[in-house]
Design a protein around this motif. Structure first.
Motif, PDB file in Angstrom:
ATOM      1  N   VAL A  25       0.813  -1.139  -0.120  1.00 63.44           N
ATOM      2  CA  VAL A  25      -0.060  -0.113  -0.044  1.00 63.44           C
ATOM      3  C   VAL A  25       1.021   1.383   0.031  1.00 63.44           C
ATOM      4  CG1 VAL A  25      -1.796   1.297   1.322  1.00 63.44           C
ATOM      5  CG2 VAL A  25      -1.672  -1.324   1.163  1.00 63.44           C
ATOM      6  N   TRP A  26       0.491   2.234  -0.846  1.00 68.22           N
ATOM      7  CA  TRP A  26       1.339   3.344  -1.040  1.00 68.22           C
ATOM      8  C   TRP A  26       0.543   4.580  -0.793  1.00 68.22           C
ATOM      9  CZ3 TRP A  26       2.018  -1.062  -3.383  1.00 68.22           C
ATOM     10  CH2 TRP A  26       3.089  -1.825  -3.538  1.00 68.22           C
ATOM     11  N   ALA A  27       1.017   5.799  -0.334  1.00 72.03           N
ATOM     12  CA  ALA A  27       0.430   6.893  -0.009  1.00 72.03           C
ATOM     13  C   ALA A  27       1.191   8.162  -0.617  1.00 72.03           C
ATOM     14  CB  ALA A  27       0.228   7.314   1.213  1.00 72.03           C
ATOM     15  N   GLU A 134      -2.592  10.081  -8.679  1.00 71.39           N
ATOM     16  CA  GLU A 134      -1.354   9.658  -9.854  1.00 71.39           C
ATOM     17  C   GLU A 134      -0.085   9.335  -9.034  1.00 71.39           C
ATOM     18  OE1 GLU A 134      -3.464  13.069 -12.659  1.00 71.39           O
ATOM     19  OE2 GLU A 134      -1.350  13.384 -11.529  1.00 71.39           O
ATOM     20  N   CYS A 135       0.234   9.996  -8.243  1.00 72.46           N
ATOM     21  CA  CYS A 135       1.530   9.761  -7.494  1.00 72.46           C
ATOM     22  C   CYS A 135       1.863   8.514  -6.818  1.00 72.46           C
ATOM     23  CB  CYS A 135       1.897  11.123  -6.607  1.00 72.46           C
ATOM     24  SG  CYS A 135       2.515  12.492  -7.793  1.00 72.46           S
ATOM     25  N   ALA A 136       0.539   8.364  -6.022  1.00 71.64           N
ATOM     26  CA  ALA A 136       0.604   7.013  -5.214  1.00 71.64           C
ATOM     27  C   ALA A 136       0.384   5.952  -6.119  1.00 71.64           C
ATOM     28  CB  ALA A 136      -0.945   6.944  -4.382  1.00 71.64           C
ATOM     29  N   VAL A 137      -0.020   6.015  -7.157  1.00 67.19           N
ATOM     30  CA  VAL A 137      -0.264   4.775  -8.233  1.00 67.19           C
ATOM     31  C   VAL A 137       1.261   4.644  -8.910  1.00 67.19           C
ATOM     32  CG1 VAL A 137      -1.076   3.823 -10.233  1.00 67.19           C
ATOM     33  CG2 VAL A 137      -2.613   4.846  -8.583  1.00 67.19           C
ATOM     34  N   ALA A 138       1.979   5.602  -9.066  1.00 67.55           N
ATOM     35  CA  ALA A 138       2.988   5.812  -9.799  1.00 67.55           C
ATOM     36  C   ALA A 138       4.046   5.181  -8.706  1.00 67.55           C
ATOM     37  CB  ALA A 138       3.691   7.312 -10.205  1.00 67.55           C
ATOM     38  N   LEU A 139       4.136   5.581  -7.542  1.00 67.43           N
ATOM     39  CA  LEU A 139       4.937   4.908  -6.370  1.00 67.43           C
ATOM     40  C   LEU A 139       4.750   3.536  -6.406  1.00 67.43           C
ATOM     41  CD1 LEU A 139       7.405   5.690  -4.677  1.00 67.43           C
ATOM     42  CD2 LEU A 139       5.656   6.016  -2.993  1.00 67.43           C
ATOM     43  N   ARG A 385       4.997   7.971  -0.269  1.00 63.00           N
ATOM     44  CA  ARG A 385       5.782   6.992   0.652  1.00 63.00           C
ATOM     45  C   ARG A 385       4.944   5.690   0.679  1.00 63.00           C
ATOM     46  NH1 ARG A 385       3.140  10.869   3.091  1.00 63.00           N
ATOM     47  NH2 ARG A 385       1.784  10.305   4.997  1.00 63.00           N
ATOM     48  N   ARG A 386       5.702   4.697   1.026  1.00 61.85           N
ATOM     49  CA  ARG A 386       5.058   3.210   1.221  1.00 61.85           C
ATOM     50  C   ARG A 386       4.525   3.128   2.562  1.00 61.85           C
ATOM     51  NH1 ARG A 386       7.246  -2.206  -1.488  1.00 61.85           N
ATOM     52  NH2 ARG A 386       5.448  -3.704  -0.617  1.00 61.85           N
ATOM     53  N   LEU A 387       3.294   2.710   2.768  1.00 64.38           N
ATOM     54  CA  LEU A 387       2.768   2.637   4.176  1.00 64.38           C
ATOM     55  C   LEU A 387       2.989   0.981   4.777  1.00 64.38           C
ATOM     56  CD1 LEU A 387      -0.596   4.481   4.004  1.00 64.38           C
ATOM     57  CD2 LEU A 387       1.756   5.206   4.506  1.00 64.38           C
ATOM     58  N   ARG A 388       3.054  -0.007   3.640  1.00 67.51           N
ATOM     59  CA  ARG A 388       2.923  -1.307   4.092  1.00 67.51           C
ATOM     60  C   ARG A 388       3.440  -2.254   2.983  1.00 67.51           C
ATOM     61  NH1 ARG A 388      -2.080  -4.493   6.479  1.00 67.51           N
ATOM     62  NH2 ARG A 388      -0.855  -5.991   5.276  1.00 67.51           N
TER      63      ARG A 388
END
Length: 388
Positions: A25-27, A134-139, A385-388
């Motif tokens: 999961v990314w944020a 967009e940035c959450a998906v890109a990461l 950032r990555r959350l988990r």
């Protein structure tokens, strides 16, 4: 909601929808721009901060060649399309912003992807909810697909998704803020050469707060006058013989645009906003670097709103009412934020005056026949950032 709780909620929702836990999961956060509006696509300077509000993306690979997108905020609007069939406009709506990112790296994801989106960045409020998505998906794609993408590459992937797939002609401000901002700082970004500096921005230490007031008037870059303003800036630059309005040395150099015709006068006003706004960014950064009382930047914020209202003509009556009411209630400076035609305003206020200013704006809105604005204090937060 803490990062851990937000990550767990997205992972659990993903498992309920897709039958297994995601690979991660990314944020990525929304943003407010302290100063520097409509300067990014003109090669100028900007000064955003990331919000604590984020969009989360839970992602896993598939083996059937399909992209399946689900949002907890749009539960009746899933998207399911073959990765090979992705093209601008398909899918549309909220899913188009996520699909646009996948489209940028489709060759690396032939097997397909499952994506569950959750978030609390207010949509249509001028706080970059689309860039956060967009940035959450890109990461996420960088990590899941083992793509060699640095921070600048992530910004470019996300911006192209918004420009080329979703059809919103924005600059790089929103995506840069979502990826590059750090906690406790404002991001001073030169959008021409993309150099950046983290400028300390601790208003609480000075007894201040940056209050965000959502007017409730939503906007959509892809359908608003945003594209018209960008075209007008390009035309003004062409008439002045420069590649970008950033290259105009001063306001006096804009006199060639004011040729007495309605079009010339309009282009003169548009260019004047960009040139003076860029100067305001430099003034604010100079004050913050020098350790000056942050209250001193307040008049520059209010001056910026007047320029957006009168020269760039992107404000709306409720945003103007918000500025007027907050200033009358004692705010040091207030201005609309975002691309305009709706959205939010920010007010630099004493920390102990947040409630009073909010109440004054709500009272003004009531007299205008509008519901009270949603409001919160913007705390400069971390980027994607990555959350988990």
């Amino acid at each position: 909601m803490t990062g851990e709780r937000a990550g767990n909620r997205a992972a659990e929702a993903f498992a309920a929808r897709f039958g297994g836990l995601p690979e991660g999961v990314w944020a990525a956060p929304g943003r407010v721009n302290v100063i520097g509006e409509h300067t990014d696509y003109n090669g100028g300077h900007v000064l955003p901060v990331a919000l604590p509000h984020t969009t989360r993306a839970a992602v896993s690979r598939r083996d059937d060649g399909r992209l399946v997108l689900r949002s907890l905020q749009h539960p009746d609007d899933d998207a399911d399309v073959a990765v090979a069939d992705l093209e601008p406009g398909t899918p549309s709506g909220w899913a188009g912003y996520a699909a646009g990112v996948v489209h940028q790296v489709a060759g690396s994801a032939p097997g397909g992807l499952s994506v569950l989106v959750d978030g609390d960045v207010p949509a249509g409020a001028g706080l970059s909810s689309s860039a956060a998505l967009e940035c959450a998906v890109a990461l996420a794609l960088r990590d899941v697909l083992d793509l060699h993408l640095g921070p600048g590459d992530l910004v470019d992937v996300a911006r192209r998704a918004e420009n080329d797939f979703a059809g919103a002609p924005t600059g790089i401000l929103d995506q840069s803020a979502s990826v590059l901002c750090t906690e406790g700082h404002a991001l001073f970004l030169d959008t021409r050469d993309r150099s950046s500096e983290q400028v300390p921005f601790d208003l609480a230490a000075a007894g201040l707060a940056l209050l965000v007031l959502d007017s409730g008037t939503t906007h959509h870059h892809a359908a608003s006058g945003y594209g018209d303003r960008r075209r007008e800036c390009e035309e003004a630059a062409a008439r002045l013989g420069v590649g970008l309005l950033r290259e105009v040395p001063d306001v006096a150099a804009l006199d060639a645009l004011a040729d007495g015709t309605p079009e010339g006068e309009r282009l003169h006003r548009r260019a004047r906003h960009v040139v003076t706004e860029d100067a305001r960014v430099l003034q604010v950064v100079g004050a913050l670097r020098s350790g000056a009382d942050p209250r001193s930047i307040g008049p520059l914020l209010t001056e910026g709103h007047a320029s957006l209202r009168d020269d760039f003509e992107v404000s709306v009556p409720l945003l103007d009412a918000c500025v007027e009411a907050a200033v009358a209630a004692g705010a040091h400076g207030v201005r609309m934020v975002g691309g305009g035609f709706g959205g939010s305003a920010i007010a630099l206020v004493e920390a102990d005056a947040v409630d009073a200013v909010t109440a004054a704006v709500a009272d003004r809105f009531a007299r205008e026949g509008a519901p009270a604005p949603r409001s919160f204090v913007a705390v400069p937060s971390a980027g994607a950032r990555r959350l988990r």
